[in-house]
Design a protein around this motif. Structure first.
Motif, PDB file in Angstrom:
ATOM      1  N   VAL A  59      11.442  52.327  48.668  1.00  0.00           N
ATOM      2  CA  VAL A  59      10.554  52.575  48.358  1.00  0.00           C
ATOM      3  C   VAL A  59      10.114  54.299  48.327  1.00  0.00           C
ATOM      4  O   VAL A  59      10.131  55.228  47.753  1.00  0.00           O
ATOM      5  N   PHE A  60      10.720  54.863  49.874  1.00  0.00           N
ATOM      6  CA  PHE A  60      10.296  55.461  49.959  1.00  0.00           C
ATOM      7  C   PHE A  60      11.466  56.613  49.979  1.00  0.00           C
ATOM      8  O   PHE A  60      12.086  57.207  50.733  1.00  0.00           O
ATOM      9  N   ASP A  61      11.912  57.001  48.909  1.00  0.00           N
ATOM     10  CA  ASP A  61      12.595  58.140  48.278  1.00  0.00           C
ATOM     11  C   ASP A  61      12.944  59.290  48.080  1.00  0.00           C
ATOM     12  O   ASP A  61      13.917  60.162  47.581  1.00  0.00           O
ATOM     13  N   HIS A  62      11.125  60.538  48.660  1.00  0.00           N
ATOM     14  CA  HIS A  62      11.256  61.322  48.371  1.00  0.00           C
ATOM     15  C   HIS A  62      11.063  62.461  49.644  1.00  0.00           C
ATOM     16  O   HIS A  62       9.761  61.540  49.897  1.00  0.00           O
ATOM     17  N   PRO A  63      10.308  63.553  49.828  1.00  0.00           N
ATOM     18  CA  PRO A  63      10.471  64.773  50.711  1.00  0.00           C
ATOM     19  C   PRO A  63       8.885  63.934  50.251  1.00  0.00           C
ATOM     20  O   PRO A  63       7.872  64.397  51.446  1.00  0.00           O
ATOM     21  N   ARG A  64       8.591  64.433  49.351  1.00  0.00           N
ATOM     22  CA  ARG A  64       6.774  63.832  48.598  1.00  0.00           C
ATOM     23  C   ARG A  64       5.706  62.356  49.347  1.00  0.00           C
ATOM     24  O   ARG A  64       5.255  62.632  49.393  1.00  0.00           O
ATOM     25  N   ASP A  65       6.862  61.323  49.132  1.00  0.00           N
ATOM     26  CA  ASP A  65       6.149  60.163  49.933  1.00  0.00           C
ATOM     27  C   ASP A  65       6.191  60.644  50.826  1.00  0.00           C
ATOM     28  O   ASP A  65       4.875  59.682  51.672  1.00  0.00           O
ATOM     29  N   TYR A  66       6.001  61.603  51.494  1.00  0.00           N
ATOM     30  CA  TYR A  66       5.662  61.616  53.917  1.00  0.00           C
ATOM     31  C   TYR A  66       4.516  62.745  53.947  1.00  0.00           C
ATOM     32  O   TYR A  66       4.615  64.389  53.590  1.00  0.00           O
ATOM     33  N   ALA A  67       3.639  62.791  54.459  1.00  0.00           N
ATOM     34  CA  ALA A  67       2.223  63.799  54.672  1.00  0.00           C
ATOM     35  C   ALA A  67       2.752  64.445  55.944  1.00  0.00           C
ATOM     36  O   ALA A  67       3.192  65.487  55.931  1.00  0.00           O
ATOM     37  N   ASN A  68       3.647  64.125  56.512  1.00  0.00           N
ATOM     38  CA  ASN A  68       4.646  64.764  58.165  1.00  0.00           C
ATOM     39  C   ASN A  68       6.179  63.998  57.919  1.00  0.00           C
ATOM     40  O   ASN A  68       6.404  62.702  56.751  1.00  0.00           O
ATOM     41  N   PRO A  69       6.797  63.686  58.656  1.00  0.00           N
ATOM     42  CA  PRO A  69       7.906  63.411  59.495  1.00  0.00           C
ATOM     43  C   PRO A  69       7.693  61.891  58.952  1.00  0.00           C
ATOM     44  O   PRO A  69       8.423  60.965  58.774  1.00  0.00           O
ATOM     45  N   ILE A  70       6.762  61.025  59.372  1.00  0.00           N
ATOM     46  CA  ILE A  70       6.530  60.050  59.591  1.00  0.00           C
ATOM     47  C   ILE A  70       5.270  58.871  59.335  1.00  0.00           C
ATOM     48  O   ILE A  70       5.078  57.839  59.409  1.00  0.00           O
ATOM     49  N   GLU A  71       4.556  59.928  58.627  1.00  0.00           N
ATOM     50  CA  GLU A  71       3.467  59.342  57.958  1.00  0.00           C
ATOM     51  C   GLU A  71       3.028  59.390  56.486  1.00  0.00           C
ATOM     52  O   GLU A  71       3.623  60.376  55.983  1.00  0.00           O
ATOM     53  N   PRO A  72       2.386  58.556  55.773  1.00  0.00           N
ATOM     54  CA  PRO A  72       2.642  58.683  54.045  1.00  0.00           C
ATOM     55  C   PRO A  72       1.917  59.447  53.565  1.00  0.00           C
ATOM     56  O   PRO A  72       1.098  58.760  53.724  1.00  0.00           O
ATOM     57  N   SER A  73       2.074  60.621  52.839  1.00  0.00           N
ATOM     58  CA  SER A  73       0.964  60.963  51.955  1.00  0.00           C
ATOM     59  C   SER A  73      -0.059  60.308  50.933  1.00  0.00           C
ATOM     60  O   SER A  73       0.922  58.986  50.732  1.00  0.00           O
ATOM     61  N   PRO A  74      -0.505  61.637  50.249  1.00  0.00           N
ATOM     62  CA  PRO A  74      -0.895  60.593  48.663  1.00  0.00           C
ATOM     63  C   PRO A  74      -0.038  60.107  47.803  1.00  0.00           C
ATOM     64  O   PRO A  74      -0.699  58.949  47.321  1.00  0.00           O
ATOM     65  N   ARG A  75       0.828  60.244  47.362  1.00  0.00           N
ATOM     66  CA  ARG A  75       1.992  59.526  46.660  1.00  0.00           C
ATOM     67  C   ARG A  75       2.199  59.063  47.451  1.00  0.00           C
ATOM     68  O   ARG A  75       2.530  57.332  46.711  1.00  0.00           O
ATOM     69  N   GLY A  76       3.169  59.263  48.383  1.00  0.00           N
ATOM     70  CA  GLY A  76       3.308  57.460  49.428  1.00  0.00           C
ATOM     71  C   GLY A  76       2.633  56.674  49.394  1.00  0.00           C
ATOM     72  O   GLY A  76       2.726  54.977  49.004  1.00  0.00           O
ATOM     73  N   GLY A  77       1.615  56.891  49.649  1.00  0.00           N
ATOM     74  CA  GLY A  77       0.246  55.831  49.701  1.00  0.00           C
ATOM     75  C   GLY A  77      -0.036  55.175  47.787  1.00  0.00           C
ATOM     76  O   GLY A  77       0.243  54.105  48.123  1.00  0.00           O
ATOM     77  N   ASP A  78       0.243  56.149  47.066  1.00  0.00           N
ATOM     78  CA  ASP A  78      -0.252  55.618  46.032  1.00  0.00           C
ATOM     79  C   ASP A  78       1.585  54.804  45.699  1.00  0.00           C
ATOM     80  O   ASP A  78       1.275  53.451  44.920  1.00  0.00           O
ATOM     81  N   LYS A  79       2.453  54.126  45.536  1.00  0.00           N
ATOM     82  CA  LYS A  79       3.726  53.624  46.038  1.00  0.00           C
ATOM     83  C   LYS A  79       3.305  52.289  46.773  1.00  0.00           C
ATOM     84  O   LYS A  79       4.226  51.442  45.965  1.00  0.00           O
ATOM     85  N   ILE A  80       3.153  52.541  48.000  1.00  0.00           N
ATOM     86  CA  ILE A  80       2.441  51.508  48.886  1.00  0.00           C
ATOM     87  C   ILE A  80       1.418  50.298  47.861  1.00  0.00           C
ATOM     88  O   ILE A  80       1.797  48.973  47.347  1.00  0.00           O
ATOM     89  N   VAL A  81       0.665  50.813  47.584  1.00  0.00           N
ATOM     90  CA  VAL A  81      -0.538  50.042  46.786  1.00  0.00           C
ATOM     91  C   VAL A  81      -0.157  49.449  45.637  1.00  0.00           C
ATOM     92  O   VAL A  81      -0.285  48.578  45.150  1.00  0.00           O
ATOM     93  N   LYS A  82       0.899  50.157  44.911  1.00  0.00           N
ATOM     94  CA  LYS A  82       1.824  49.701  44.038  1.00  0.00           C
ATOM     95  C   LYS A  82       2.573  48.506  43.612  1.00  0.00           C
ATOM     96  O   LYS A  82       2.659  47.781  43.078  1.00  0.00           O
ATOM     97  N   ASN A  83       3.052  48.601  44.806  1.00  0.00           N
ATOM     98  CA  ASN A  83       4.055  48.001  45.114  1.00  0.00           C
ATOM     99  C   ASN A  83       3.170  46.435  46.027  1.00  0.00           C
ATOM    100  O   ASN A  83       3.698  45.151  45.698  1.00  0.00           O
ATOM    101  N   ILE A  84       2.169  46.661  46.656  1.00  0.00           N
ATOM    102  CA  ILE A  84       0.893  45.505  47.078  1.00  0.00           C
ATOM    103  C   ILE A  84      -0.199  44.823  45.779  1.00  0.00           C
ATOM    104  O   ILE A  84       0.200  43.688  45.616  1.00  0.00           O
TER     105      ILE A  84
END
Length: 281
Positions: free
Chosen positions: A205-230
């Motif tokens: 799911v995390f296939d883009h640098p913008r999915d990360y807030a820093n090297p190991i935490e999800p950004s709002p975009r990453g969180g959005d993808k997590i929630v969509k899958n949930i």
């Protein structure tokens, strides 16, 4: 609206009641990385806020709870597998779904230990990682299996998340992450399959640098993808079936989070935090 309608259709017999409980680490408890306290990090809603919005819409906390739909965040930033039993002690009696994301910090500690012990020489790191995999990752799998069993003892449908690769700048962490996390996620999927637990594969799911807030935490975009899958798993997966299906939708949702007035309910302190509409800074 589409995501909320999808969630509303889930569970024909109990479609008015849904309490989603988040368990694990900062993959789900990422508020401190997206609330503006760190300079240079994208500002936006946390995973709890995004999921609360998709489950309840823009209703206030009391109204959402009175309608039997809410999100309870028991995940703790920085926690490891041994911390899950403590998180479970706060499980609300009306919980209908567990979302479990754990093992990332356990994995990170193991990777850092390998890097510190064997240095940063590429071939040495790779050789030692492969040599030690049967020992390090076997221990991980045994502990992960025990963690799953502890969660399942509650008798609540559960969906598990794998670990993403991270967005490391150091070549040796990228190397260790790619090889090591492959082993870790293989163990997660194997143990979930043995227990008929659906899996959301964040490694895909995390296939883009913008999915990360820093090297190991999800950004709002990453969180959005997590929630969509949930939301997809919660509304479409048949938890009564004897199948462990792996889900991995890489596309962000169509929601414009900068225009959404989210609210985050912190069940640990019983505080409802009202937030102004989020905008990237």
């Amino acid at each position: 609206q589409l995501l909320r309608r999808t969630m509303d259709k889930a569970g024909a017999e109990n479609e008015r009641d849904r309490t989603v409980v988040l368990l694990g680490d900062s993959i789900l408890d990422n508020a401190s990385y997206v609330d503006g306290r760190y300079r240079g990090y994208e500002v936006g809603p946390c995973v709890t806020q995004q999921l609360q919005y998709c489950v309840c819409g823009e209703r206030k906390a009391a109204e959402a709870e009175s309608n039997g739909k809410r999100v309870v965040n028991l995940a703790v930033d920085g926690d490891v597998m041994s911390g899950i039993p403590q998180q479970l002690t706060d499980t609300p009696p009306d919980a209908t779904l567990f979302v479990l994301s754990i093992g990332g910090n356990d994995c990170l500690r193991a990777l850092q230990k390998v890097a510190n012990v064997y240095g940063h020489h590429e071939q040495a790191l790779f050789d030692r990682l492969m040599w030690g995999a049967s020992f390090v990752w076997r221990g991980f799998e045994e502990e992960y299996a025990q963690t799953l069993d502890t969660v399942l003892e509650k008798g609540i449908p559960t969906v598990a998340l794998t670990i993403y690769a991270g967005n490391f700048s150091e070549w040796y962490m990228r190397l260790l992450g790619t090889a090591g996390i492959w082993w870790i996620n293989r163990a997660i999927k194997r143990q979930c399959a043995a227990r008929n637990i659906p899996v959301i594969d964040l490694y895909q799911v995390f296939d883009h640098p913008r999915d990360y807030a820093n090297p190991i935490e999800p950004s709002p975009r990453g969180g959005d993808k997590i929630v969509k899958n949930i939301v997809h798993v919660a509304s479409r997966h048949d938890f009564a079936s004897s199948q462990s299906i792996v889900y991995a939708d890489r596309l962000p949702s169509p929601i414009d989070w900068s225009a959404v007035d989210c609210q985050c309910i912190d069940q640990r302190s019983d505080v409802s935090l009202q937030n102004e509409p989020f905008r990237a800074q």
